[in-house]
Design a protein around this motif. Structure first.
Motif, PDB file in Angstrom:
ATOM      1  N   VAL A 160      10.349  20.704   4.120  1.00  0.00           N
ATOM      2  CA  VAL A 160       9.887  19.319   4.176  1.00  0.00           C
ATOM      3  C   VAL A 160       9.457  18.856   2.784  1.00  0.00           C
ATOM      4  O   VAL A 160       8.696  19.534   2.095  1.00  0.00           O
ATOM      5  N   LYS A 161       9.959  17.696   2.385  1.00  0.00           N
ATOM      6  CA  LYS A 161       9.553  17.057   1.135  1.00  0.00           C
ATOM      7  C   LYS A 161       8.523  15.997   1.486  1.00  0.00           C
ATOM      8  O   LYS A 161       8.800  15.096   2.275  1.00  0.00           O
ATOM      9  N   LYS A 162       7.330  16.120   0.943  1.00  0.00           N
ATOM     10  CA  LYS A 162       6.253  15.160   1.199  1.00  0.00           C
ATOM     11  C   LYS A 162       6.107  14.272  -0.025  1.00  0.00           C
ATOM     12  O   LYS A 162       5.862  14.767  -1.125  1.00  0.00           O
ATOM     13  N   ILE A 163       6.271  12.986   0.193  1.00  0.00           N
ATOM     14  CA  ILE A 163       6.274  12.031  -0.909  1.00  0.00           C
ATOM     15  C   ILE A 163       5.196  10.981  -0.666  1.00  0.00           C
ATOM     16  O   ILE A 163       5.116  10.413   0.422  1.00  0.00           O
ATOM     17  N   ARG A 164       4.363  10.735  -1.651  1.00  0.00           N
ATOM     18  CA  ARG A 164       3.442   9.613  -1.568  1.00  0.00           C
ATOM     19  C   ARG A 164       4.139   8.447  -2.250  1.00  0.00           C
ATOM     20  O   ARG A 164       4.246   8.397  -3.472  1.00  0.00           O
ATOM     21  N   MET A 165       4.642   7.527  -1.433  1.00  0.00           N
ATOM     22  CA  MET A 165       5.365   6.365  -1.959  1.00  0.00           C
ATOM     23  C   MET A 165       4.368   5.284  -2.354  1.00  0.00           C
ATOM     24  O   MET A 165       3.524   4.890  -1.563  1.00  0.00           O
ATOM     25  N   ASP A 204       0.818  -1.214   0.000  1.00  0.00           N
ATOM     26  CA  ASP A 204       0.000   0.000   0.000  1.00  0.00           C
ATOM     27  C   ASP A 204       0.851   1.265   0.000  1.00  0.00           C
ATOM     28  O   ASP A 204       1.989   1.267   0.476  1.00  0.00           O
ATOM     29  N   ASP A 205       0.282   2.350  -0.511  1.00  0.00           N
ATOM     30  CA  ASP A 205       0.949   3.659  -0.520  1.00  0.00           C
ATOM     31  C   ASP A 205       1.113   4.177   0.903  1.00  0.00           C
ATOM     32  O   ASP A 205       0.364   3.797   1.806  1.00  0.00           O
ATOM     33  N   VAL A 238       7.190   8.298   8.455  1.00  0.00           N
ATOM     34  CA  VAL A 238       6.043   7.768   7.734  1.00  0.00           C
ATOM     35  C   VAL A 238       4.815   8.317   8.451  1.00  0.00           C
ATOM     36  O   VAL A 238       4.581   8.000   9.617  1.00  0.00           O
ATOM     37  N   VAL A 239       4.066   9.167   7.778  1.00  0.00           N
ATOM     38  CA  VAL A 239       2.951   9.861   8.401  1.00  0.00           C
ATOM     39  C   VAL A 239       1.699   8.990   8.448  1.00  0.00           C
ATOM     40  O   VAL A 239       1.014   8.935   9.461  1.00  0.00           O
ATOM     41  N   ARG A 240       1.400   8.294   7.336  1.00  0.00           N
ATOM     42  CA  ARG A 240       0.213   7.444   7.326  1.00  0.00           C
ATOM     43  C   ARG A 240       0.243   6.494   6.140  1.00  0.00           C
ATOM     44  O   ARG A 240       1.009   6.682   5.200  1.00  0.00           O
ATOM     45  N   MET A 241      -0.615   5.486   6.224  1.00  0.00           N
ATOM     46  CA  MET A 241      -0.802   4.512   5.156  1.00  0.00           C
ATOM     47  C   MET A 241      -2.085   4.845   4.401  1.00  0.00           C
ATOM     48  O   MET A 241      -2.998   5.460   4.955  1.00  0.00           O
ATOM     49  N   PHE A 242      -2.158   4.400   3.166  1.00  0.00           N
ATOM     50  CA  PHE A 242      -3.371   4.518   2.364  1.00  0.00           C
ATOM     51  C   PHE A 242      -3.830   3.095   2.063  1.00  0.00           C
ATOM     52  O   PHE A 242      -3.405   2.485   1.080  1.00  0.00           O
TER      53      PHE A 242
END
Length: 107
Positions: free
Chosen positions: A56-61, A33-34, A78-82
């Motif tokens: 801050v660089k925010k990346i959706r991995m 998951d992202d 890691v801020v959160r999961m999708f």
């Protein structure tokens, strides 16, 4: 170097931190998951001269993405999961309550 893995549940996060007091070249490879991954936010836990922070660089991995950075002195989190965003094969391959696997390669 070092190779390790981190496995995250859908409700997991990883607090903002640095991995050491020196440069530590790090590559993370995401599977599943992202997640929302931030790099560069000051930790505010110390006045270490070695901490490299700033904008801050925010990346959706997404699954298959890799990020290469200095994990030793650059704060990251890691801020959160999708949940439910992994590739089609992921649901049958993951463990119960699993969301994301990260392979970590360090110099």
């Amino acid at each position: 170097g070092q190779v390790s893995g981190n496995y995250y549940r859908a409700d997991a996060n990883l607090f903002n931190h640095v991995d050491s007091d020196q440069i530590l070249f790090t590559m993370t490879l995401a599977i599943g998951d992202d997640c929302e991954f931030h790099v560069g936010k000051a930790t505010n836990r110390s006045k270490r001269l070695s901490e490299r922070n700033g904008k801050v660089k925010k990346i959706r991995m997404k699954s298959g993405d890799a990020v290469y950075f200095d994990g030793g002195s650059t704060p990251h989190e890691v801020v959160r999961m999708f949940e439910g965003t992994g590739p089609s094969w992921w649901n049958s391959a993951k463990v119960k309550n699993g969301a994301r696997l990260v392979m970590v390669f360090r110099e």
